[in-house]
Write an enzyme that holds these catalytic residues in place. Structure first.
Site, PDB file in Angstrom:
ATOM      1  N   SER A  40       3.599  32.755   0.618  1.00  0.00           N
ATOM      2  CA  SER A  40       4.396  33.739   1.346  1.00  0.00           C
ATOM      3  C   SER A  40       3.794  35.106   1.039  1.00  0.00           C
ATOM      4  CB  SER A  40       5.867  33.666   0.940  1.00  0.00           C
ATOM      5  OG  SER A  40       6.082  34.165  -0.357  1.00  0.00           O
ATOM      6  N   HIS A 151       8.121  27.482   0.306  1.00  0.00           N
ATOM      7  CA  HIS A 151       7.651  26.657  -0.811  1.00  0.00           C
ATOM      8  C   HIS A 151       8.181  25.231  -0.786  1.00  0.00           C
ATOM      9  CE1 HIS A 151       6.933  30.556  -3.342  1.00  0.00           C
ATOM     10  NE2 HIS A 151       6.054  30.397  -2.375  1.00  0.00           N
ATOM     11  N   GLU A 160      13.407  31.315  -3.583  1.00  0.00           N
ATOM     12  CA  GLU A 160      13.394  30.954  -5.002  1.00  0.00           C
ATOM     13  C   GLU A 160      14.746  31.190  -5.648  1.00  0.00           C
ATOM     14  OE1 GLU A 160      10.289  33.356  -6.754  1.00  0.00           O
ATOM     15  OE2 GLU A 160       8.872  32.804  -5.170  1.00  0.00           O
ATOM     16  N   GLU A 201       6.553  25.318  -6.814  1.00  0.00           N
ATOM     17  CA  GLU A 201       6.613  26.022  -8.096  1.00  0.00           C
ATOM     18  C   GLU A 201       7.327  25.214  -9.172  1.00  0.00           C
ATOM     19  OE1 GLU A 201       7.925  30.065  -7.395  1.00  0.00           O
ATOM     20  OE2 GLU A 201       6.031  30.540  -6.399  1.00  0.00           O
ATOM     21  N   ASP A 238      14.796  35.151  -5.166  1.00  0.00           N
ATOM     22  CA  ASP A 238      13.843  35.846  -4.292  1.00  0.00           C
ATOM     23  C   ASP A 238      14.127  35.372  -2.876  1.00  0.00           C
ATOM     24  OD1 ASP A 238      11.772  36.972  -2.904  1.00  0.00           O
ATOM     25  OD2 ASP A 238      10.150  35.931  -3.989  1.00  0.00           O
ATOM     26  N   GLU A 282      15.203  39.654  -5.259  1.00  0.00           N
ATOM     27  CA  GLU A 282      13.891  40.126  -4.810  1.00  0.00           C
ATOM     28  C   GLU A 282      13.795  40.049  -3.285  1.00  0.00           C
ATOM     29  OE1 GLU A 282      10.684  38.185  -6.916  1.00  0.00           O
ATOM     30  OE2 GLU A 282       9.336  38.393  -5.198  1.00  0.00           O
ATOM     31  N   ASP A 309       8.586  43.075  -3.598  1.00  0.00           N
ATOM     32  CA  ASP A 309       7.336  42.314  -3.674  1.00  0.00           C
ATOM     33  C   ASP A 309       6.508  42.558  -2.411  1.00  0.00           C
ATOM     34  OD1 ASP A 309       5.344  40.372  -3.793  1.00  0.00           O
ATOM     35  OD2 ASP A 309       6.682  38.661  -3.607  1.00  0.00           O
ATOM     36  N   LYS A 334       1.637  41.277  -9.045  1.00  0.00           N
ATOM     37  CA  LYS A 334       0.757  40.116  -8.894  1.00  0.00           C
ATOM     38  C   LYS A 334      -0.679  40.615  -8.847  1.00  0.00           C
ATOM     39  CE  LYS A 334       3.915  37.384  -5.943  1.00  0.00           C
ATOM     40  NZ  LYS A 334       4.426  37.352  -4.546  1.00  0.00           N
ATOM     41  N   HIS A 362       3.473  34.871 -11.191  1.00  0.00           N
ATOM     42  CA  HIS A 362       2.482  33.859 -10.790  1.00  0.00           C
ATOM     43  C   HIS A 362       2.398  33.834  -9.266  1.00  0.00           C
ATOM     44  CE1 HIS A 362       5.734  30.555  -9.995  1.00  0.00           C
ATOM     45  NE2 HIS A 362       6.140  31.745  -9.664  1.00  0.00           N
ATOM     46  N   LYS A 385       7.946  35.990 -14.003  1.00  0.00           N
ATOM     47  CA  LYS A 385       8.369  34.760 -13.328  1.00  0.00           C
ATOM     48  C   LYS A 385       7.150  33.879 -13.145  1.00  0.00           C
ATOM     49  CE  LYS A 385       8.263  35.899  -8.347  1.00  0.00           C
ATOM     50  NZ  LYS A 385       8.955  35.704  -7.069  1.00  0.00           N
TER      51      LYS A 385
HETATM   52  P1  PGA Z   1       3.856  33.346  -3.094  1.00  0.00           P
HETATM   53  O1  PGA Z   1       5.391  33.447  -3.526  1.00  0.00           O
HETATM   54  O2  PGA Z   1       3.030  33.201  -4.302  1.00  0.00           O
HETATM   55  O3  PGA Z   1       3.834  32.131  -2.200  1.00  0.00           O
HETATM   56  O4  PGA Z   1       3.551  34.606  -2.334  1.00  0.00           O
HETATM   57  C1  PGA Z   1       5.819  34.224  -4.603  1.00  0.00           C
HETATM   58  C2  PGA Z   1       6.754  35.324  -4.188  1.00  0.00           C
HETATM   59  O5  PGA Z   1       7.031  35.535  -2.989  1.00  0.00           O
HETATM   60  O6  PGA Z   1       7.233  36.048  -5.060  1.00  0.00           O
HETATM   61 ZN    ZN Z   2       8.458  37.331  -3.671  1.00  0.00          ZN
END
Ligand code: PGA
Ligand code: ZN
Length: 425
Positions: A40, A151, A160, A201, A238, A282, A309, A334, A362, A385
């Site tokens: 995502s 996911h 999430e 995940e 999230d 999030e 994010d 990230k 991650h 996370k």
């Molecule tokens: P992604 O998801 O690693 O698939 O982007 C993580 C997130 O959205 O925080």
């Molecule tokens: Zn996110």
């Protein structure tokens, strides 16, 4: 100095190709790093270079590997590995694009991380110490135990559902509470008649009918594990709302209903009321919908952590804009969204300087490399996370934190290679 650099194509936790880099120094030390990959992804993320064509569904990374082995290796040969900022800037200049699309952020980040590791190895200090400042602390971890959205193939639109230890005697104690809750959650899901297969995940991916049902299951699991929701174990989620934002109507198509931005905010608020143990949310709004994001922050930012994010993608420029707009009160971090260790450090400092918390993260496509565990401790990021306490590519990060906790018991010499001198304006 950097003697040679060699990249190769390896595979991530989803079976997709990714980049691994070995950096060899003139003293013979090696540093190795593996690059993760999101599903995502934010629109403004640095570009992950993929080969296209038919080989490996077009996802091959031969071009990125070649860019490391030729252009980057040539340019960096003879460079001081202890000058991470210079190494990273040289690659940014060599690439020359705003979003690293020429060499690929996967190529550049692999080298950036591997150089840091080689430098730490050469000094014979752990990575977290090499990159770190003083008074290092173990983070609060957020564990995605029910996977939805992009996911998992189920009917839940929130991506999430996380549990996080609050009161704990030590990092290990908190992690044990998470593990207990995870195993009880499996039973709760089974008893409700759902399957307990895992999502990307490591969390369960039951085909529930709504996000509220998922939250109820977390609530029940925490209680059944013998903990008080909000006291020992809290909840975070999230929404990754870019994925249910309707770009034509500017509304949100969520679990069979349509919500205006304001209605969506009221829906979230109803969840906070029903489950007061929710402490962090999030991406409640889509990455283009900054106005709603800011409005939501103004309303709820005092009572809850609101993490940005996708709208900011660990990019200092975007983070600066978000801060100006009063959007969110926490920034997700990230490495591969921005593509170098130095830029990521800049993003972290910028957020902190403005009173924002930072949550290291991650990606849904991960490798066995525990780099972010060390990086979280090094930067005192306070929050991390890294998915469920299951599947090695997730757990390896937590295992590394358990090792670091063991080491931090002893006093160690400070080795700060990143003085706080980045100019933000
Ligand atoms: P992604 O998801 O690693 O698939 O982007 C993580 C997130 O959205 O925080
Ligand atoms: Zn996110």
């Amino acid at each position: 100095v950097i003697e040679s650099i060699k990249a190769r194509e390896i595979f991530d936790s989803r079976g997709n190709p990714t980049v691994e880099v070995d950096v060899i120094l003139s003293d013979g030390t090696r540093g190795r790093a593996e690059v993760p990959s999101g599903a995502s992804t934010g629109e403004k993320e640095a570009v992950e270079l993929r080969d296209g064509g038919t080989r490996l569904q077009g996802k091959g990374v031969h071009k990125a590997v070649m860019n490391v082995n030729q252009d980057i290796a040539q340019a960096l040969k003879g460079t001081d590995p202890f000058n991470q900022a210079l190494v990273d800037q040289m690659m940014i200049d060599l690439d020359g694009t705003e979003n690293k699309r020429k060499l690929g952020a996967n190529a550049i980040l692999g080298v950036s991380m591997a150089v840091a590791r080689a430098a730490a190895n050469s000094l014979k200090v752990p990575l977290y110490r090499y990159l770190g400042g003083t008074d290092l602390e173990l983070p609060q971890t957020f564990h995605n135990v029910i996977n939805g959205g992009e996911h998992a193939d189920n009917g839940i639109d929130i991506q999430e559902f996380m549990i996080t230890p609050v009161e704990r005697d030590s990092f290990r104690d908190g992690f044990e509470k998470i593990v207990n809750t995870y195993h009880v959650l499996k039973k709760v899901i089974e008893e409700a008649g759902y399957t307990t297969g895992l999502g990307d995940e490591g969390g369960f991916a039951p085909d529930l009918s709504s996000s509220e049902e998922a939250l109820q299951m977390l609530h029940d699991a925490i209680l059944k594990a013998g903990y008080t929701p909000g006291k020992e174990i809290a909840i975070a989620f999230d929404a990754a709302a870019s994925y249910f934002f309707n770009r034509e109507t500017k509304n949100y198509d969520f679990e069979g209903k349509t919500y205006s931005p304001r209605e969506l905010g009221e829906y979230y608020a109803s969840l906070f009321e029903k489950f007061p143990e929710i402490i962090s949310i999030e991406d409640p709004y889509g990455e283009e919908d900054w106005d709603s994001f800011a409005e939501f922050t103004e309303k709820y930012g005092q009572q809850i952590q609101i993490v940005a994010d996708d709208p900011v993608c660990t990019n200092p420029k975007l983070i600066r804009e978000a801060i100006k707009k009063g959007m969110a009160n926490s920034i997700l971090i990230k490495l591969n969204q921005i593509g170098t260790v130095t830029k990521t450090l800049e993003a972290i400092r910028l957020a902190r300087k403005n009173g924002y918390t930072t949550m290291m993260s991650h990606r849904s496509g991960e490798t066995g490399d525990p780099f972010i565990a060390d990086f979280t401790v090094a930067t005192n990021s306070a929050e991390l996370k890294s998915g469920a306490p299951a599947r090695s590519e997730r757990v390896e990060k937590y295992n590394q934190l358990l090792r670091i906790e063991e080491e931090l018991g002893q006093a160690g010499t400070r080795l700060a290679h990143f003085p706080d001198n980045v100019d933000y304006d």
